[in-house]
Enzyme design. Structure first.
Site, PDB file in Angstrom:
ATOM      1  N   GLU A 291       0.846  -1.191   0.000  1.00 45.92           N
ATOM      2  CA  GLU A 291       0.000   0.000   0.000  1.00 45.92           C
ATOM      3  C   GLU A 291       0.883   1.243   0.000  1.00 45.92           C
ATOM      4  O   GLU A 291       2.081   1.151   0.291  1.00 45.92           O
ATOM      5  CB  GLU A 291      -0.900   0.008   1.247  1.00 45.92           C
ATOM      6  CG  GLU A 291      -1.832  -1.184   1.332  1.00 45.92           C
ATOM      7  CD  GLU A 291      -2.688  -1.161   2.587  1.00 45.92           C
ATOM      8  OE1 GLU A 291      -2.598  -0.176   3.354  1.00 45.92           O
ATOM      9  OE2 GLU A 291      -3.439  -2.125   2.798  1.00 45.92           O
TER      10      GLU A 291
ATOM     11  N   GLU B  89       9.347  -7.544  -2.935  1.00 43.12           N
ATOM     12  CA  GLU B  89       9.398  -8.754  -2.094  1.00 43.12           C
ATOM     13  C   GLU B  89      10.171  -8.509  -0.793  1.00 43.12           C
ATOM     14  O   GLU B  89      10.677  -9.443  -0.179  1.00 43.12           O
ATOM     15  CB  GLU B  89      10.036  -9.925  -2.852  1.00 43.12           C
ATOM     16  CG  GLU B  89       9.314 -10.321  -4.113  1.00 43.12           C
ATOM     17  CD  GLU B  89       7.978 -10.988  -3.842  1.00 43.12           C
ATOM     18  OE1 GLU B  89       7.937 -12.000  -3.122  1.00 43.12           O
ATOM     19  OE2 GLU B  89       6.964 -10.495  -4.359  1.00 43.12           O
TER      20      GLU B  89
END
Length: 410
Positions: free
Chosen positions: A146, A389
């Site tokens: 986000e 990641e």
């Protein structure tokens, strides 16, 4: 513990086949795809059909599709060495062009959480759409990041609340690979931010769900051929049967653990891709030096260049071994969180250094001459491999926590 990295004849043949494909088919198109910010669907369809005919998309990288409803048992995973084979393949594909690997149809990063936490019905339902893509290509995606919560996974603010037999989701997700074209996204939300990890829930949100829309498509520095999207949820009503794992599984911190399990699977694949890009730049620089310098002359600068290249080669080799180790542990059914983070941190740093050294060794023309445009592209592409990641800093924190679990300063 004994770790065997002697590749099987099947793995060696697969590695050689993909390397040849990457060299003759993928790399000649890489700059065009980068300039056009996309890869033609016809090409992706041919790649998908090729992977299917070879017995599964693991032979072409990390985006497996059909046949994922049934999770192989431990003995089958050990025999097939699926994670290790995928890491080997991903490195070779990224050596050709990492953007293509991210664009391959299939469940993508959305696959691991569905495999790890989905009910049998959910696995059958959501994976079955990838069984036949001869007429229509389909993608899955993974929506966690986000605007205010990237590395801090526990800090997500996208909200969810139960309303009858639906969940209502509100919030935004950003930097979602294949998010706009995905048939479904695995979306993480929280019932209460104050609960931290315990409040997390994971949903499979299907394309066309009321209240779900696509925001902007990012114009990125690197990996321009792949799609990276913003996803918007405005009173998005998701059926309760799309809550991943069902409500019983959330009596503990299952939502957060679903996210972490996904990273344990995907970080070695990201590390393999980074190693592939780093190898491409390293090999290019080695060839450049051989062609342009009279190495038989005792010039100190040549010795310094040789030492720099040797250091890059060692770092990339170490990153590859660390990546294969993490993948091998996954195939053995053993915990690999520390190793997955280690290889991700190592490979990103080693590949960035390889690209920097390659451009510096090739000189000014390394970034501007037409024949060296691939170096410039690899330099743009590689930076994100130390970011997505989980950043390199986060990987080092994860490793430190596994080594010193009582340390309170993290």
């Amino acid at each position: 513990m004994t770790i065997e990295f002697s590749l099987s004849s099947r793995q060696r043949d697969m590695q050689a086949m993909i390397r040849q494909f990457a060299e003759s088919i993928i790399r000649p198109e890489a700059l065009k795809w980068d300039r056009e910010h996309g890869i033609p669907h016809d090409f992706l369809r041919r790649i998908t059909m090729m992977a299917t005919s070879m017995g599964g998309a693991e032979a072409m990288g990390a985006n497996r599709g059909a046949g994922e409803q049934a999770e192989p048992d431990l003995e089958t995973r050990k025999k097939r060495q699926m994670a290790l084979s995928t890491a080997i393949s991903a490195e070779e594909m990224a050596w050709g062009d990492a953007g293509l690997l991210l664009c391959l149809p299939g469940p993508g990063l959305g696959g691991p959480p569905v495999r790890a936490s989905g009910t049998p019905e959910q696995k059958k339902r959501f994976f079955s759409i990838f069984e036949d893509m001869s007429t229509e290509l389909r993608w899955g995606a993974y929506a966690l990041t986000e605007p205010g919560a990237g590395s801090d996974v526990a800090g997500i603010r996208t909200s969810c609340r139960k309303d009858g037999n639906h969940w209502v989701i509100n919030g935004r997700k950003c930097f979602i690979t294949n998010g706009a074209r995905a048939a479904w996204n695995v979306v993480f939300a929280t019932i209460d931010p104050a609960l931290g990890r315990a409040g997390h829930r994971a949903f499979v949100v299907e394309k066309g769900t009321p209240g779900f829309s696509v925001g902007k498509i990012e114009d990125k520095m690197g990996l321009r051929a792949s799609e990276t999207a913003e996803l918007v949820f405005e009173d998005c009503r998701v059926p309760e049967e799309n809550l991943l794992g069902g409500e019983e599984s959330y009596k503990t911190k299952e939502g957060f653990m679903t996210a972490m399990k996904t990273f344990d699977s995907t970080r070695p694949m990201v590390a393999a891709m980074a190693t592939g890009i780093g190898r491409a730049a390293y090999e290019y620089a080695v060839d450049f030096v051989k062609k342009n310098y009279v190495l038989s002359r005792p010039i100190p600068r040549y010795a310094a260049i040789a030492e720099r290249l040797a250091r890059v080669g060692r770092q990339l080799a170490a990153a590859r071994m660390a990546t294969w180790h993490a993948a091998w542990l996954a195939d053995q059914g053993q915990p690999n969180s520390k190793e997955a983070s280690s290889c991700k941190a190592m490979a990103g740093a080693a590949a960035i250094r390889a690209c920097i050294e390659a451009i510096e060794i090739c000189g000014a023309e390394g970034s501007i001459a037409a024949e060296h445009q691939l170096l410039e592209k690899w330099f743009r592409d590689i930076k994100v491999y130390d970011i997505f990641e989980g950043t390199g800093q986060i990987q080092r924190i994860v490793v430190a926590k596994r080594l010193l679990p009582d340390l309170k300063s993290f």
